[in-house]
Design an enzyme around this catalytic site. Structure first.
Site, mmCIF file in Angstrom:
data_model
loop_
_atom_site.group_PDB
_atom_site.id
_atom_site.type_symbol
_atom_site.label_atom_id
_atom_site.label_comp_id
_atom_site.label_asym_id
_atom_site.label_seq_id
_atom_site.Cartn_x
_atom_site.Cartn_y
_atom_site.Cartn_z
ATOM 1 C CE1 TYR A 109 11.047 -12.882 3.008
ATOM 2 C CE2 TYR A 109 12.860 -14.621 3.299
ATOM 3 C CZ TYR A 109 12.277 -13.263 3.497
ATOM 4 O OH TYR A 109 12.943 -12.291 4.496
ATOM 5 C CD GLU A 197 12.421 -9.344 2.792
ATOM 6 O OE1 GLU A 197 12.248 -9.933 3.859
ATOM 7 O OE2 GLU A 197 11.755 -8.611 2.394
#
Ligand code: GDP
Ligand code: MN
Length: 389
Positions: A109, A197
Site C-alpha cells: 500500500y 493512493e
C-alpha cells in the site's frame, strides 16, 4: 473532487509510475474490442465509480478470455454497484476499465494524503496492501507507516526509504519504492491533491512494481487552477442537487442528515450545523448563501433544500450585515409563492433590518417559527421535525 481510476492511472503514467495496459469502455462491445487489443492470458474488468471496496463487491472481475470480458462488462454496466463505500443506494456503473491482468506475488500500500491536523502532506506505506487495508489499520496499526513532509512539501529520500525498509524487499526494490513514494508526493503537490493512493501496488514475479489500483482526490478549492484535472470531472458522479446548486452559484454540500440548513457566511453555516448536532439531529446540507446574496439566491437555496427527499425540516440562520434581513425574508417569501412548503421551518434573523425582515415573514404564506438565538433555533427545529439522531 474525485476522478476515476482510469484517469488517476493516466496521471500516474504521466509521472512515470507503471500501470497496467488498459482501455476504458462504455458498452460490452467496446469492452470486448478492448480485450482483443490487450495481450492475455488474463484480463481484468473494473467498474469505474467514485468508490472503493469494489473487489469484494463484484466490481472487479478477473477473466480468462475476451468473451468473458464482454460478459462481465454486460453485467456491470448499468448496474448500481453497492460497496461498503457507496451507501445502500450504490453507484451507477457507466464505464468499465478493461486491463491486461497480471499475476502478483505480493501487494503493498502506498499513499500521499493531506494530514489536516499538522497541515502537511503525509506519505503512508504499508507492506500489507490489498483489500484488507482497513482491517490492517485496526488490528495492526504498526504495519502502517507514515512520514510527514516539511512545510515545503518535501521528504528526504532517506525518510521514504525508512518507510519501506525491513519489509522483506530487496535493496533494489526499496530504492525503486522510495522513488515511487517521492514521485507520488510531487504529484500530490503539483496537482493540489488531498489523496494519491495506490492500493494495491503489486509486486510482479519479475520483482517489478505495477500500480493495480489508483485513487486521486483533488482539493475542490484548487480545481480552478488545475485545468487538466478539472476537465476529468464526471458530472454523473455529482449529486443532481449539487449540480443544480452549482449552476445557481450556491455554496452547497449535501450531507446525510434531515435538517436543511441555510446561513450567510461559511463560519455561521458551520456553527449552525454544530448547533443542530448539539440539539440532537444531523444537518442535511451545508449552504452558505454568502454576503452578496439576492432575494433570488435565497429563494433558489430554499428550493434546492426542499427538493431533497431526505429533508424533514428547515433551519434558516441569518446574521444580517451586508446581506439585509428583509432581503432574506423576501427571498423566502418568494420561494413560498412558487412552491407549497409543508415542512416545518425555523428562522432566526438578527442584524441589519431585522424588524422589516420579521414583518415580511409574518405577512408571508410561510409556516415559519421564529427563534431568538442559534441554540433556540436548533432546539426548535429538532423538536418540530422529531428527527433526534
Ligand atoms: P477496490 O477493491 O475497489 O480497491 O479495487 P482494486 O482495484 O484494488 O481491486 C481489488 C483487488 O483485485 C486487488 O486488491 C487485487 O488483489 C485484485 N486485482 C486487480 N487487478 C488485478 C490483476 O491484474 N491481477 C491480479 N492477480 N489481481 C488483480
Ligand atoms: Mn484498491
Amino acid at each position: 473532487m474525485n476522478i476515476h481510476e482510469y484517469q488517476a492511472k493516466e496521471l500516474l503514467r504521466s509521472y512515470g509510475i507503471p500501470v497496467p495496459h488498459g482501455r476504458v469502455a462504455s458498452s460490452p462491445e467496446e469492452a470486448l474490442a478492448a480485450a482483443r487489443m490487450l495481450a492475455g492470458p488474463l484480463w481484468v474488468v473494473k467498474a469505474q465509480i467514485h468508490a472503493g471496496g469494489r473487489g469484494a463487491s463484484g466490481g472487479v472481475k478477473l477473466c480468462s478470455n475476451p468473451n468473458d470480458v464482454g460478459q462481465s462488462a454486460a453485467v456491470m454496466l448499468g448496474m448500481r454497484l453497492v460497496t461498503p463505500q457507496t451507501g445502500p443506494e450504490g453507484k451507477l456503473v457507466q464505464k468499465v476499465l478493461v486491463e491486461q491482468g497480471v499475476s502478483t506475488v505480493r501487494e503493498v500500500y502506498a499513499a500521499v494524503t493531506l494530514d489536516r491536523t499538522s497541515g502537511r502532506l503525509a506519505v503512508v506505506f504499508s507492506p500489507n496492501g490489498g483489500m484488507d487495508i482497513e482491517s490492517v489499520a485496526v488490528t495492526s496499526p504498526d504495519r502502517i507507516r507514515t512520514v510527514y513532509a516539511d512545510a515545503a512539501h518535501h521528504v528526504w529520500p532517506f525518510q521514504a526509504r525508512q518507510l519501506v525498509h525491513g519489509c522483506g524487499l530487496s535493496a533494489k526494490q526499496e530504492q525503486y519504492l522510495t522513488s515511487v513514494l517521492c514521485t507520488m508526493l510531487r504529484l500530490a503537490q503539483e496537482k493540489d491533491a488531498l489523496l494519491v493512493e495506490i492500493n494495491p501496488l503489486a509486486v510482479l514475479p519479475s520483482g517489478e512494481f505495477l500500480a493495480l489500483d489508483a485513487k486521486i482526490q483533488v482539493d475542490d478549492s484548487a480545481v480552478k487552477r488545475q485545468i487538466s484535472v478539472a476537465a476529468m470531472e464526471d458530472f454523473d458522479e455529482v449529486h443532481p442537487l449539487e449540480m443544480r446548486a452549482r449552476a445557481q452559484g450556491l455554496n452547497y454540500v449535501r450531507l446525510e442528515g434531515c435538517v436543511g440548513t441555510m446561513a450567510n457566511g461559511a463560519g455561521l453555516a458551520m456553527a449552525t450545523m454544530d448547533a443542530i448536532k448539539q440539539a440532537g439531529a444531523l444537518p442535511a446540507n451545508f449552504l452558505d448563501v454568502g454576503g452578496g446574496a439576492k432575494e433570488e439566491t435565497i429563494a433558489n437555496g430554499l428550493q434546492v433544500m426542499l427538493a431533497d427527499g431526505q429533508v424533514r425540516g428547515i433551519l434558516v440562520n441569518i446574521f444580517g450585515g451586508i446581506l439585509r434581513c428583509d432581503v432574506v425574508a423576501h427571498g423566502l417569501a418568494r420561494a413560498a409563492e412558487k412552491i407549497q412548503i409543508s415542512l416545518p421551518m425555523v428562522v432566526r434573523l438578527e442584524g441589519t433590518n431585522v424588524e422589516a425582515g420579521r414583518r415580511v415573514l409574518q405577512e408571508s404564506a410561510l409556516p415559519v417559527v421564529t427563534a431568538e438565538s442559534m441554540a433556540d433555533a436548533a432546539c426548535k427545529i429538532v423538536e418540530l421535525t422529531e428527527v433526534r439522531a
